[in-house]
Write a protein that holds these residues in place. Structure first.
Motif, PDB file in Angstrom:
ATOM      1  N   LEU A 128      40.219  32.684   2.240  1.00 40.67           N
ATOM      2  CA  LEU A 128      41.215  31.627   2.171  1.00 40.67           C
ATOM      3  C   LEU A 128      41.341  31.274   0.689  1.00 40.67           C
ATOM      4  O   LEU A 128      40.334  30.974   0.054  1.00 40.67           O
ATOM      5  CB  LEU A 128      40.751  30.389   2.955  1.00 40.67           C
ATOM      6  CG  LEU A 128      40.419  30.582   4.430  1.00 40.67           C
ATOM      7  CD1 LEU A 128      40.123  29.226   5.070  1.00 40.67           C
ATOM      8  CD2 LEU A 128      41.544  31.269   5.174  1.00 40.67           C
ATOM      9  N   LYS A 154      37.708  25.832  -7.529  1.00 35.88           N
ATOM     10  CA  LYS A 154      36.901  24.626  -7.796  1.00 35.88           C
ATOM     11  C   LYS A 154      37.778  23.423  -8.111  1.00 35.88           C
ATOM     12  O   LYS A 154      38.711  23.512  -8.903  1.00 35.88           O
ATOM     13  CB  LYS A 154      35.978  24.879  -8.983  1.00 35.88           C
ATOM     14  CG  LYS A 154      34.922  25.921  -8.709  1.00 35.88           C
ATOM     15  CD  LYS A 154      33.899  25.938  -9.850  1.00 35.88           C
ATOM     16  CE  LYS A 154      32.981  27.139  -9.758  1.00 35.88           C
ATOM     17  NZ  LYS A 154      33.463  28.326 -10.433  1.00 35.88           N
ATOM     18  N   ASP A 175      33.464  32.372   4.364  1.00 38.30           N
ATOM     19  CA  ASP A 175      34.638  31.945   5.122  1.00 38.30           C
ATOM     20  C   ASP A 175      34.534  32.232   6.619  1.00 38.30           C
ATOM     21  O   ASP A 175      35.330  31.710   7.403  1.00 38.30           O
ATOM     22  CB  ASP A 175      35.898  32.618   4.567  1.00 38.30           C
ATOM     23  CG  ASP A 175      36.259  32.115   3.167  1.00 38.30           C
ATOM     24  OD1 ASP A 175      35.348  31.661   2.445  1.00 38.30           O
ATOM     25  OD2 ASP A 175      37.439  32.200   2.798  1.00 38.30           O
TER      26      ASP A 175
HETATM   27  O1  CDP Z   1      38.412  30.344  -9.816  1.00 34.73           O
HETATM   28  P1  CDP Z   1      37.409  29.246  -9.542  1.00 34.73           P
HETATM   29  O2  CDP Z   1      36.138  29.365 -10.328  1.00 34.73           O
HETATM   30  O3  CDP Z   1      38.004  27.874  -9.533  1.00 34.73           O
HETATM   31  O4  CDP Z   1      36.974  29.484  -8.011  1.00 34.73           O
HETATM   32  P2  CDP Z   1      36.570  30.807  -7.272  1.00 34.73           P
HETATM   33  O5  CDP Z   1      35.847  31.751  -8.179  1.00 34.73           O
HETATM   34  O6  CDP Z   1      37.749  31.344  -6.545  1.00 34.73           O
HETATM   35  O7  CDP Z   1      35.576  30.232  -6.190  1.00 34.73           O
HETATM   36  C1  CDP Z   1      34.390  29.559  -6.538  1.00 34.73           C
HETATM   37  C2  CDP Z   1      33.293  29.999  -5.576  1.00 34.73           C
HETATM   38  O8  CDP Z   1      33.677  29.753  -4.236  1.00 34.73           O
HETATM   39  C3  CDP Z   1      32.985  31.484  -5.654  1.00 34.73           C
HETATM   40  O9  CDP Z   1      31.584  31.634  -5.467  1.00 34.73           O
HETATM   41  C4  CDP Z   1      33.743  32.051  -4.471  1.00 34.73           C
HETATM   42  O10 CDP Z   1      33.154  33.248  -3.997  1.00 34.73           O
HETATM   43  C5  CDP Z   1      33.613  30.931  -3.460  1.00 34.73           C
HETATM   44  N1  CDP Z   1      34.708  30.925  -2.479  1.00 34.73           N
HETATM   45  C6  CDP Z   1      34.453  31.283  -1.156  1.00 34.73           C
HETATM   46  O11 CDP Z   1      33.302  31.610  -0.797  1.00 34.73           O
HETATM   47  N2  CDP Z   1      35.468  31.268  -0.232  1.00 34.73           N
HETATM   48  C7  CDP Z   1      36.720  30.906  -0.594  1.00 34.73           C
HETATM   49  N3  CDP Z   1      37.670  30.895   0.333  1.00 34.73           N
HETATM   50  C8  CDP Z   1      36.992  30.530  -1.923  1.00 34.73           C
HETATM   51  C9  CDP Z   1      35.963  30.538  -2.842  1.00 34.73           C
END
Ligand code: CDP
Length: 135
Positions: free
Chosen positions: A35, A39, A121
Motif C-alpha cells: 500500500l 513516513k 502489509d
Molecule cells: O520514503 P519514506 O522513507 O517516507 O518511506 P518508505 O521507505 O516508503 O517506508 C518507510 C518504512 O515503512 C520502510 O521500512 C517500508 O518498508 C515500510 N513500509 C511498509 O512496510 N509497508 C508500506 N505499505 C509502506 C511502508
C-alpha cells in the motif's frame, strides 16, 4: 526520540479494486507490492501525511477515511498504520514505484499466497479482502 509513524493508503476504486504499488528498493522488498505511503513528519496529522505522500508518490489527490484496525510495529521507533482513501483528483502514476496495479479481492488473495506483498502489509489482508468483497 518519539516513535515515527509510517502512513499507508488503502486506496479503493468504485469498482472494488485496491491500488497496489511495486517497490523498487531496498533489495529486501524490491519487486514486492505494498500500500503506497511513507513516513509522517514530526507532529504531522496522519491524514494530511497520507495526502502529501500520495501526491508525491502517485501524483493524485485523495480523500482520506478511517484507519484500518491493525497497527504494525516495524521497529522500536517506527509504527505503520493504514487508512482508507479514494482518489478525488488525477490518475495515479508510479512516480517512485516501478508499477501500479488495481487488484480485486481474488487477485489480492492470490498475490498474498504467492508472497508478493511486503510482509508488514499482510496483516491488513483479511480486512482489505473483506471490504472489497462486501460491496
Ligand atoms: O520514503 P519514506 O522513507 O517516507 O518511506 P518508505 O521507505 O516508503 O517506508 C518507510 C518504512 O515503512 C520502510 O521500512 C517500508 O518498508 C515500510 N513500509 C511498509 O512496510 N509497508 C508500506 N505499505 C509502506 C511502508
Amino acid at each position: 526520540m518519539s516513535p515515527r509513524i509510517v502512513v499507508a493508503g488503502a486506496v479503493t476504486s468504485v469498482d472494488n479494486r485496491l491500488l497496489l504499488a511495486q517497490r523498487r528498493y531496498p533489495a529486501t522488498v524490491a519487486g514486492l507490492w505494498e500500500l503506497p505511503g511513507g513516513k509522517a513528519e514530526d507532529d504531522e496529522d496522519v491524514k494530511f501525511a497520507l495526502r502529501r505522500e500520495l501526491r508525491e508518490e502517485l501524483d493524485v489527490g485523495v480523500e482520506v477515511g478511517e484507519r484500518l484496525a491493525e497497527t504494525v510495529a516495524l521497529s522500536d521507533d517506527l509504527t505503520l498504520i493504514a487508512l482508507w482513501a479514494r482518489i478525488t483528483d488525477g490518475v495515479p502514476r508510479p512516480v517512485e514505484h516501478s508499477r501500479l496495479r488495481w487488484v480485486t479481492a481474488e487477485e489480492l488473495d492470490k498475490m498474498v499466497a504467492g508472497h508478493q506483498l511486503v510482509p508488514a502489509d499482510t496483516v491488513w489482508v483479511p480486512e482489505l479482502s473483506g471490504v472489497l468483497r462486501r460491496a
